[in-house]
Design a protein around this motif. Sequence first.
Motif, PDB file in Angstrom:
ATOM      1  N   THR A 139       1.277  -1.106   0.153  1.00 23.98           N
ATOM      2  CA  THR A 139       0.029  -0.070   0.312  1.00 23.98           C
ATOM      3  C   THR A 139       1.015   0.702   0.327  1.00 23.98           C
ATOM      4  OG1 THR A 139      -1.679  -1.611   0.939  1.00 23.98           O
ATOM      5  CG2 THR A 139      -1.491   1.801   1.490  1.00 23.98           C
ATOM      6  N   ARG A 140       1.946   1.276   0.306  1.00 22.47           N
ATOM      7  CA  ARG A 140       3.062   2.199   1.174  1.00 22.47           C
ATOM      8  C   ARG A 140       3.260   2.478  -0.607  1.00 22.47           C
ATOM      9  NH1 ARG A 140       5.292   3.951   6.513  1.00 22.47           N
ATOM     10  NH2 ARG A 140       5.518   5.709   5.229  1.00 22.47           N
ATOM     11  N   LEU A 141       3.564   1.059  -1.103  1.00 21.98           N
ATOM     12  CA  LEU A 141       5.000   1.378  -2.219  1.00 21.98           C
ATOM     13  C   LEU A 141       4.226   2.122  -3.274  1.00 21.98           C
ATOM     14  CD1 LEU A 141       6.808  -2.218  -2.196  1.00 21.98           C
ATOM     15  CD2 LEU A 141       7.680   0.192  -2.330  1.00 21.98           C
ATOM     16  N   ASP A 142       2.319   1.628  -3.812  1.00 19.48           N
ATOM     17  CA  ASP A 142       2.095   2.469  -4.023  1.00 19.48           C
ATOM     18  C   ASP A 142       1.102   3.779  -3.934  1.00 19.48           C
ATOM     19  OD1 ASP A 142      -0.364   0.127  -4.943  1.00 19.48           O
ATOM     20  OD2 ASP A 142      -0.397   1.567  -2.880  1.00 19.48           O
ATOM     21  N   GLY A 143       1.165   4.160  -2.456  1.00 21.73           N
ATOM     22  CA  GLY A 143      -0.238   5.244  -2.135  1.00 21.73           C
ATOM     23  C   GLY A 143       0.546   6.151  -2.337  1.00 21.73           C
ATOM     24  N   THR A 193      -4.589  -9.257  -2.333  1.00 21.15           N
ATOM     25  CA  THR A 193      -4.525  -8.268  -1.344  1.00 21.15           C
ATOM     26  C   THR A 193      -4.860  -7.259  -1.243  1.00 21.15           C
ATOM     27  OG1 THR A 193      -3.959 -10.170   0.855  1.00 21.15           O
ATOM     28  CG2 THR A 193      -4.629  -7.595   1.361  1.00 21.15           C
ATOM     29  N   VAL A 194      -4.166  -6.695  -1.795  1.00 24.74           N
ATOM     30  CA  VAL A 194      -3.959  -5.215  -2.122  1.00 24.74           C
ATOM     31  C   VAL A 194      -5.216  -4.843  -3.271  1.00 24.74           C
ATOM     32  CG1 VAL A 194      -3.575  -3.014  -2.539  1.00 24.74           C
ATOM     33  CG2 VAL A 194      -2.197  -4.379  -0.877  1.00 24.74           C
ATOM     34  N   ALA A 195      -4.776  -5.580  -4.390  1.00 23.95           N
ATOM     35  CA  ALA A 195      -5.821  -5.113  -5.149  1.00 23.95           C
ATOM     36  C   ALA A 195      -7.699  -5.444  -4.683  1.00 23.95           C
ATOM     37  CB  ALA A 195      -5.817  -6.119  -6.378  1.00 23.95           C
ATOM     38  N   LEU A 196      -8.095  -6.449  -4.365  1.00 22.29           N
ATOM     39  CA  LEU A 196      -9.273  -6.620  -3.694  1.00 22.29           C
ATOM     40  C   LEU A 196      -9.779  -5.534  -3.131  1.00 22.29           C
ATOM     41  CD1 LEU A 196      -8.401 -10.393  -2.365  1.00 22.29           C
ATOM     42  CD2 LEU A 196     -10.446  -9.201  -4.697  1.00 22.29           C
ATOM     43  N   ARG A 197      -9.069  -5.192  -2.166  1.00 23.95           N
ATOM     44  CA  ARG A 197      -8.894  -3.650  -1.545  1.00 23.95           C
ATOM     45  C   ARG A 197      -9.640  -2.519  -1.694  1.00 23.95           C
ATOM     46  NH1 ARG A 197      -5.666  -3.847   1.909  1.00 23.95           N
ATOM     47  NH2 ARG A 197      -4.264  -2.629   0.836  1.00 23.95           N
ATOM     48  N   ARG A 198      -8.482  -2.294  -3.030  1.00 23.44           N
ATOM     49  CA  ARG A 198      -8.808  -1.256  -3.675  1.00 23.44           C
ATOM     50  C   ARG A 198      -9.609  -1.035  -5.096  1.00 23.44           C
ATOM     51  NH1 ARG A 198      -3.414   1.363  -3.284  1.00 23.44           N
ATOM     52  NH2 ARG A 198      -3.429   2.786  -5.609  1.00 23.44           N
ATOM     53  N   LEU A 199      -9.596  -2.154  -4.921  1.00 25.90           N
ATOM     54  CA  LEU A 199     -11.205  -2.472  -6.322  1.00 25.90           C
ATOM     55  C   LEU A 199     -12.528  -2.789  -4.844  1.00 25.90           C
ATOM     56  CD1 LEU A 199      -9.193  -4.621  -8.564  1.00 25.90           C
ATOM     57  CD2 LEU A 199     -10.057  -2.756  -9.168  1.00 25.90           C
ATOM     58  N   ASN A 200     -12.009  -2.866  -4.123  1.00 25.82           N
ATOM     59  CA  ASN A 200     -14.198  -3.094  -3.632  1.00 25.82           C
ATOM     60  C   ASN A 200     -14.446  -4.848  -4.046  1.00 25.82           C
ATOM     61  OD1 ASN A 200     -15.763  -1.987  -1.393  1.00 25.82           O
ATOM     62  ND2 ASN A 200     -16.940  -1.715  -2.912  1.00 25.82           N
ATOM     63  N   LEU A 201     -13.268  -5.413  -3.593  1.00 25.50           N
ATOM     64  CA  LEU A 201     -13.741  -6.936  -4.160  1.00 25.50           C
ATOM     65  C   LEU A 201     -13.669  -7.660  -3.415  1.00 25.50           C
ATOM     66  CD1 LEU A 201     -11.493  -6.953  -7.815  1.00 25.50           C
ATOM     67  CD2 LEU A 201     -15.119  -6.483  -7.463  1.00 25.50           C
ATOM     68  N   ARG A 202     -14.517  -8.916  -2.996  1.00 19.66           N
ATOM     69  CA  ARG A 202     -14.785  -9.439  -2.043  1.00 19.66           C
ATOM     70  C   ARG A 202     -13.126 -10.922  -1.871  1.00 19.66           C
ATOM     71  NH1 ARG A 202     -20.341  -8.966  -2.385  1.00 19.66           N
ATOM     72  NH2 ARG A 202     -20.140 -11.062  -3.137  1.00 19.66           N
TER      73      ARG A 202
END
Length: 226
Positions: A139-143, A193-202
């Motif tokens: 998250t920090r690397l691409d934030g 995990t990060v992709a799911l969170r950023r795309l709001n997927l389950r």
Amino acid sequence: MTGTGSPVRVLVCDDHEVLRHGLRTVLRQAPDLAVVAEAADVDEARSLAASSRPDVVLLGLDAQGSGVQDLVRTLSGRGIRVVLLGEACVGSDAVDALRAGARGYVHAAVSSQRLIEYVRAVARGETVLDPSVTGELLTRLDGERDGDGHRAGQNPLTARQQAVAELVAEGLSNAEIAARLQLSRATVKGHITVALRRLNLRDRTQLAIHVHRATQPGAGVLPVEG
């Protein structure tokens, strides 16, 4: 072992003598790893790396000297793979060092067997991130790139996250994705995990559907349906 069948040569750098001793003891349990030098600070590590020619450097983030980031950049430029040793709380120094070319981040309290596996993986050319910090690190690397949000239709994933997501959509397992992209399984899991969170997927099923929809002609990044 390296490609020539010789043990992987490791240099250990940390300003805590007890930690250096512990790392040396752990690594010597593996016959395919050899600790060729120990450094107490960044400047000593730079000098010893030139003379001992390590394949991998285990570098403590709190090591004193003229700059961890500069050392990482120098060693990486010589083809030496650097693994950072740090705490669970990821600081900007870790992010800067990873941007400079470090090939992994390992929690200082890592288990003996996992540390050995990490060093072997990095020696093979993989990137390793300790599961305890993977989400925060990615998250920090691409934030910085993303700011506070994304415009409608804009892909919020980094190139690496997108590549992982596309392989998920192809039905590949984490192990298969790791082999394809030369990453560790923990790193692949972190990207998902990060992709799911950023795309709001389950879950990865929704991620696969999302990728298939987004690749349809004229489609952008589509909103998730309830």
